[in-house]
Design a protein around this motif. Sequence first.
Motif, PDB file in Angstrom:
ATOM      1  N   TRP A 178       0.833  -1.204   0.000  1.00  0.00           N
ATOM      2  CA  TRP A 178       0.000   0.000   0.000  1.00  0.00           C
ATOM      3  C   TRP A 178       0.869   1.256   0.000  1.00  0.00           C
ATOM      4  O   TRP A 178       0.605   2.201  -0.750  1.00  0.00           O
ATOM      5  N   LYS A 217       2.530   1.797  -3.453  1.00  0.00           N
ATOM      6  CA  LYS A 217       1.615   2.368  -4.446  1.00  0.00           C
ATOM      7  C   LYS A 217       1.363   3.846  -4.159  1.00  0.00           C
ATOM      8  O   LYS A 217       1.346   4.684  -5.076  1.00  0.00           O
ATOM      9  N   LEU A 218       1.189   4.184  -2.877  1.00  0.00           N
ATOM     10  CA  LEU A 218       0.958   5.577  -2.501  1.00  0.00           C
ATOM     11  C   LEU A 218       2.152   6.445  -2.895  1.00  0.00           C
ATOM     12  O   LEU A 218       1.976   7.564  -3.399  1.00  0.00           O
ATOM     13  N   GLU A 250       2.154   7.274  -6.662  1.00  0.00           N
ATOM     14  CA  GLU A 250       1.189   8.316  -6.992  1.00  0.00           C
ATOM     15  C   GLU A 250       1.697   9.681  -6.529  1.00  0.00           C
ATOM     16  O   GLU A 250       1.520  10.696  -7.216  1.00  0.00           O
ATOM     17  N   LYS A 268      -1.610  13.949 -15.460  1.00  0.00           N
ATOM     18  CA  LYS A 268      -1.244  12.795 -14.646  1.00  0.00           C
ATOM     19  C   LYS A 268      -1.216  13.159 -13.157  1.00  0.00           C
ATOM     20  O   LYS A 268      -1.584  12.346 -12.306  1.00  0.00           O
ATOM     21  N   GLN A 319      -4.769  13.237 -11.784  1.00  0.00           N
ATOM     22  CA  GLN A 319      -5.243  11.866 -11.583  1.00  0.00           C
ATOM     23  C   GLN A 319      -4.572  11.247 -10.357  1.00  0.00           C
ATOM     24  O   GLN A 319      -5.215  10.532  -9.573  1.00  0.00           O
ATOM     25  N   ALA A 320      -3.276  11.526 -10.184  1.00  0.00           N
ATOM     26  CA  ALA A 320      -2.562  11.001  -9.020  1.00  0.00           C
ATOM     27  C   ALA A 320      -3.150  11.560  -7.726  1.00  0.00           C
ATOM     28  O   ALA A 320      -3.271  10.832  -6.731  1.00  0.00           O
ATOM     29  N   ARG A 328      -6.241  12.365  -7.242  1.00  0.00           N
ATOM     30  CA  ARG A 328      -7.489  11.616  -7.002  1.00  0.00           C
ATOM     31  C   ARG A 328      -7.200  10.272  -6.336  1.00  0.00           C
ATOM     32  O   ARG A 328      -7.908   9.850  -5.414  1.00  0.00           O
ATOM     33  N   GLU A 329      -6.143   9.599  -6.829  1.00  0.00           N
ATOM     34  CA  GLU A 329      -5.785   8.294  -6.266  1.00  0.00           C
ATOM     35  C   GLU A 329      -5.341   8.437  -4.809  1.00  0.00           C
ATOM     36  O   GLU A 329      -5.717   7.622  -3.954  1.00  0.00           O
ATOM     37  N   GLU A 358      -8.344   9.273  -2.560  1.00  0.00           N
ATOM     38  CA  GLU A 358      -9.169   8.074  -2.347  1.00  0.00           C
ATOM     39  C   GLU A 358      -8.526   7.144  -1.319  1.00  0.00           C
ATOM     40  O   GLU A 358      -9.201   6.622  -0.425  1.00  0.00           O
ATOM     41  N   ALA A 359      -7.206   6.948  -1.432  1.00  0.00           N
ATOM     42  CA  ALA A 359      -6.507   6.072  -0.495  1.00  0.00           C
ATOM     43  C   ALA A 359      -6.569   6.617   0.928  1.00  0.00           C
ATOM     44  O   ALA A 359      -6.824   5.870   1.890  1.00  0.00           O
TER      45      ALA A 359
END
Length: 506
Positions: free
Chosen positions: A217, A220-221, A224, A246, A249-250, A252-253, A256-257
């Motif tokens: 996790w 991935k964070l 982004e 990009k 969008q990053a 947003r990711e 969300e996380a």
Amino acid sequence: MPLFIIPSLSSYSQLTGYFFFPLFSMETLTLFFFFLLVSFLFFLLRTNYRTRWRLHHLPPGNFGLPFLGETLQLISAYKTENPEPFIDDRVSKYGTVFTTHVFGEPTVFSADLETNQFILQNEGRIFESSYPSSISNLLGKHSLLLTKGGFHKRMHSFTMSFANSSIIRDHLLVDIDRLVRLNLESWADRVLLMEEAKKITFELMVKQLMSFDPCKWTEKLMREYMLLIEGFFAIPLPFFSITYRKAIQARREVVEALNLVIAERRRKGQSEERKNDMLAALLDGDGGAGGFSDEEIVDFLLSMLVAGYETTSTIMSLAVKFLTETPQALAQLKEEHDEIRSRKSEGKALDWKDYKSMPFTQCVINETMRVANIISGVFRRTTADVSIKGYTIPKGWKVFASFRAVHLNHNCFKDARSFNPWRWEKTNSGGTELLNMFTPFGGGPRRCPGSELARVQLCVFLHHLLTQFSWVAAEEDKLVFFPTTRTKHRYPIIVRRRESCTSTPS
């Protein structure tokens, strides 16, 4: 191509003299009229600026091209390893306070120590924080960098209370030591130091903010986050900039996380033992009247991750680079840390007493921050007409307080553009002259609340690097300063483990 006939200019009196002239295409006519329009607007802008200079008695300077101003010159300078001429040339021509036009706005640059201090100390009165929309859109309106007034004071105070010396000593230091050693365990042969430093600082911040140890996790964070940061100095129009698209969008990711983590913490509530991290304190509402909303918490966590991740990792990398290029300083620093290690049993973690036994390390950190200037300066906006150095800056104008210009000024620091950590030794004996001119963490109400935490992380990293490894630079690498300060090739080094030391965490 279509043709039309006009009288020959060479024999205009003879009506029989003609020559053929090609008719302009639509594209050519469009460019021609566009050029006329730009020229007209340029004339209006220059006239407007001259009027402003005359009416407001602005600092002298040059507004450059229409719309673009001197932005291209600024960016071009900072893409090299020597951006100083951008300010040096203008200071020699106009003085230490001058007017320019960058990033779409007329801006007053200050390369003057007293003016910078005046700007920093009057935050919230006649100046307010103001950054390009590319940064504000990506960080969010509740980020510590962008908030103002009472909410900023509350969040700034909250951050300082969580990152003060006693909290670091009693709760954070043990995790810092463990995670640094855990990361260094995998080092062998060729290492891209800047990449490894970023990994270390990101994991440290995630642990301190949300109690997550390294895992899929967090990996991935971090990916982004890297995309998000790359968008800070891109054109803030997704249609024109792939990098900015990009980055959006990053964000947003990441949002969300973080929202999922917050929702899970709120759901569990009192059903499990309270975690001793910043998120827990935010969910408790800071002990004040009313808690923080999820949106406020997300923006705050996001900005804290950015602040702790990018700047500290860069200082780590550049400290090693400067030490490698200054063998005498490296040798003295090794002696300091070998002496600390000799007092401790094998594998024993560093404690607060050890941290306080690193005077030359603090000199190295100060000098790295002074020479590299990870934070080149700060943007502010005037909230009223401001008088500075006999000039008037109109209300609503941008100002830029350049820390870099002061830190690299030979009148402030002798041989200012050379790496010389010994210049700071007298500050360890109570000297304050250099410290009064030194603003790597800003100043005033917006001074970085995590400055002590950053120093602890840097000291722990340097200790374990020096006591566990020897190294050489794998290749020559150069500094660049745009969009962020970094080495061009991520500073590759060849490492060799020192046999007398172990890195196994206790």
